[in-house]
Design a protein around this motif. Sequence first.
Motif, PDB file in Angstrom:
ATOM      1  N   GLN A   1     -20.283 -27.324  13.704  1.00  0.00           N
ATOM      2  CA  GLN A   1     -20.806 -26.313  12.801  1.00  0.00           C
ATOM      3  C   GLN A   1     -19.882 -25.096  12.774  1.00  0.00           C
ATOM      4  N   THR A   2     -20.002 -24.330  11.706  1.00  0.00           N
ATOM      5  CA  THR A   2     -19.194 -23.129  11.532  1.00  0.00           C
ATOM      6  C   THR A   2     -20.117 -21.925  11.443  1.00  0.00           C
ATOM      7  N   LEU A   3     -19.795 -20.896  12.203  1.00  0.00           N
ATOM      8  CA  LEU A   3     -20.539 -19.635  12.164  1.00  0.00           C
ATOM      9  C   LEU A   3     -19.686 -18.622  11.424  1.00  0.00           C
ATOM     10  N   MET A   4     -20.281 -17.986  10.406  1.00  0.00           N
ATOM     11  CA  MET A   4     -19.552 -16.977   9.638  1.00  0.00           C
ATOM     12  C   MET A   4     -20.222 -15.625   9.776  1.00  0.00           C
ATOM     13  N   LEU A   5     -19.389 -14.589   9.930  1.00  0.00           N
ATOM     14  CA  LEU A   5     -19.881 -13.223  10.043  1.00  0.00           C
ATOM     15  C   LEU A   5     -19.149 -12.348   9.035  1.00  0.00           C
ATOM     16  N   ARG A   6     -19.861 -11.439   8.415  1.00  0.00           N
ATOM     17  CA  ARG A   6     -19.243 -10.429   7.541  1.00  0.00           C
ATOM     18  C   ARG A   6     -19.408  -9.070   8.199  1.00  0.00           C
ATOM     19  N   THR A   7     -18.328  -8.303   8.256  1.00  0.00           N
ATOM     20  CA  THR A   7     -18.374  -7.002   8.916  1.00  0.00           C
ATOM     21  C   THR A   7     -17.543  -5.998   8.132  1.00  0.00           C
ATOM     22  N   SER A   8     -17.906  -4.735   8.262  1.00  0.00           N
ATOM     23  CA  SER A   8     -17.128  -3.659   7.634  1.00  0.00           C
ATOM     24  C   SER A   8     -16.029  -3.166   8.575  1.00  0.00           C
ATOM     25  N   GLN A   9     -16.027  -3.657   9.826  1.00  0.00           N
ATOM     26  CA  GLN A   9     -15.012  -3.270  10.790  1.00  0.00           C
ATOM     27  C   GLN A   9     -13.854  -4.266  10.760  1.00  0.00           C
ATOM     28  N   ASP A  10     -12.901  -4.032  11.660  1.00  0.00           N
ATOM     29  CA  ASP A  10     -11.810  -4.990  11.839  1.00  0.00           C
ATOM     30  C   ASP A  10     -12.404  -6.249  12.453  1.00  0.00           C
ATOM     31  N   PRO A  11     -12.359  -7.387  11.752  1.00  0.00           N
ATOM     32  CA  PRO A  11     -13.018  -8.599  12.268  1.00  0.00           C
ATOM     33  C   PRO A  11     -12.442  -9.082  13.599  1.00  0.00           C
ATOM     34  N   THR A  12     -11.159  -8.846  13.826  1.00  0.00           N
ATOM     35  CA  THR A  12     -10.566  -9.312  15.086  1.00  0.00           C
ATOM     36  C   THR A  12     -11.130  -8.568  16.288  1.00  0.00           C
ATOM     37  N   ALA A  13     -11.695  -7.370  16.044  1.00  0.00           N
ATOM     38  CA  ALA A  13     -12.264  -6.600  17.153  1.00  0.00           C
ATOM     39  C   ALA A  13     -13.583  -7.189  17.639  1.00  0.00           C
ATOM     40  N   LEU A  14     -14.164  -8.113  16.860  1.00  0.00           N
ATOM     41  CA  LEU A  14     -15.455  -8.697  17.227  1.00  0.00           C
ATOM     42  C   LEU A  14     -15.318 -10.044  17.924  1.00  0.00           C
ATOM     43  N   ILE A  15     -14.091 -10.539  18.080  1.00  0.00           N
ATOM     44  CA  ILE A  15     -13.902 -11.883  18.624  1.00  0.00           C
ATOM     45  C   ILE A  15     -14.512 -12.022  20.012  1.00  0.00           C
ATOM     46  N   ASN A  16     -14.215 -11.085  20.901  1.00  0.00           N
ATOM     47  CA  ASN A  16     -14.738 -11.181  22.273  1.00  0.00           C
ATOM     48  C   ASN A  16     -16.260 -11.075  22.294  1.00  0.00           C
ATOM     49  N   ALA A  17     -16.805 -10.198  21.441  1.00  0.00           N
ATOM     50  CA  ALA A  17     -18.258 -10.046  21.392  1.00  0.00           C
ATOM     51  C   ALA A  17     -18.929 -11.328  20.895  1.00  0.00           C
ATOM     52  N   VAL A  18     -18.330 -11.982  19.920  1.00  0.00           N
ATOM     53  CA  VAL A  18     -18.883 -13.245  19.400  1.00  0.00           C
ATOM     54  C   VAL A  18     -18.830 -14.322  20.469  1.00  0.00           C
ATOM     55  N   ARG A  19     -17.708 -14.444  21.166  1.00  0.00           N
ATOM     56  CA  ARG A  19     -17.599 -15.436  22.242  1.00  0.00           C
ATOM     57  C   ARG A  19     -18.665 -15.199  23.312  1.00  0.00           C
ATOM     58  N   GLN A  20     -18.832 -13.943  23.688  1.00  0.00           N
ATOM     59  CA  GLN A  20     -19.797 -13.623  24.738  1.00  0.00           C
ATOM     60  C   GLN A  20     -21.217 -13.965  24.295  1.00  0.00           C
ATOM     61  N   ARG A  21     -21.537 -13.641  23.040  1.00  0.00           N
ATOM     62  CA  ARG A  21     -22.886 -13.898  22.547  1.00  0.00           C
ATOM     63  C   ARG A  21     -23.180 -15.392  22.485  1.00  0.00           C
ATOM     64  N   VAL A  22     -22.212 -16.192  22.042  1.00  0.00           N
ATOM     65  CA  VAL A  22     -22.395 -17.642  21.974  1.00  0.00           C
ATOM     66  C   VAL A  22     -22.595 -18.218  23.371  1.00  0.00           C
ATOM     67  N   HIS A  23     -21.819 -17.749  24.325  1.00  0.00           N
ATOM     68  CA  HIS A  23     -21.946 -18.249  25.704  1.00  0.00           C
ATOM     69  C   HIS A  23     -23.261 -17.814  26.341  1.00  0.00           C
ATOM     70  N   GLU A  24     -23.792 -16.669  25.919  1.00  0.00           N
ATOM     71  CA  GLU A  24     -25.112 -16.258  26.408  1.00  0.00           C
ATOM     72  C   GLU A  24     -26.186 -17.205  25.904  1.00  0.00           C
ATOM     73  N   LEU A  25     -26.056 -17.640  24.645  1.00  0.00           N
ATOM     74  CA  LEU A  25     -27.041 -18.552  24.071  1.00  0.00           C
ATOM     75  C   LEU A  25     -26.915 -19.954  24.653  1.00  0.00           C
ATOM     76  N   ASP A  26     -25.682 -20.391  24.868  1.00  0.00           N
ATOM     77  CA  ASP A  26     -25.445 -21.730  25.402  1.00  0.00           C
ATOM     78  C   ASP A  26     -24.110 -21.740  26.137  1.00  0.00           C
TER      79      ASP A  26
END
Length: 326
Positions: A150-175
């Motif tokens: 599956q593919t997860l898509m996010l839209r942000t008004s910030q620099d998207p590369t700045a959210l990479i670590n936060a996305v990884r952490q959130r996914v690992h928290e869920l599973d």
Amino acid sequence: MNGGPFSNFGAGMPLIREGQTFHGLDEMSNRGCGYLLTQGDYLTVLGLPLVSGRNFTAQDTLNAPPVVVINQAAADKFFPGENALGQRIRLGMPDNLLPPDTPPTEKRAWLTVIGIVKNHQPIDLALPYLPGAFLPLAQETRNERMLNAQTLMLRTSQDPTALINAVRQRVHELDPDQPILRIATVDARIAESLKPQRFNTTLMTLFAALALTLAVIGLYGVLAYTVVQRTHEIGIRLALGAQPGNIVGLVMQRGLLLTLYGLALGLAGAFVLTRLLERLLYGVSATDAPTFIVIALSLMFVALLACWIPAWRATKVDPLIALRHE
């Protein structure tokens, strides 16, 4: 969803309308329609505006009537001249073309078209828009077969590369056992998909620059040789009172005449041969008039510069030396 931008349109199935009858598999060959299973605000995140109808809501669950959103290409192809909203379609083979032992769970449900969105290009910008459909994952009963990637898509008004670590952490928290194969911005996916076209464009630009350089050198050489051959004539003209401007005009006229002949032949050849490059072009036709005009004017400008140097040198001819040399 089970696919993202420039990662194909997901699976593809024949699209049939309720009430249509088919008698053979050959009738399915031109009815292909890609589809994506989506969840949340996928269409909004991807920036696909609604042409008509509505988007999916939280009420579109297994207990609600099955629904589907199609793109404009699907509406134009399968509902020409009609309003697709409210029509029922199936993504799959008609019952009479299925094997007799097909279990009921393998038969696709009828889906009501609730919305039409603008087209987007999920594969290659050089390709025409393909028919596509979007289904809510909440109504999919065979999730075990569809959720293997599956593919997860996010839209942000910030620099998207700045959210990479936060996305990884959130996914690992869920599973903690959920692998993340790839994280990329949409701009990066677009750039990657355009690599072959950009390579071809760069290569053609280099060859075009080389051809232009050779043409300028050739034009300069011909005019320089002409000035040398006509040194005596130029000396006589100057001795009889010709002004430097007259000499410049004489040489430039010769150069511009050669340039116009070359442009006429080049434009005629380009008009014919650019049709072979049509699949490499996007958003412009092979015979785009503004492009031909700009290129012709650019070549004329470069040719004028190439003509100017021999013309300027011709004005420096000393009449006495030219006549004595003769």
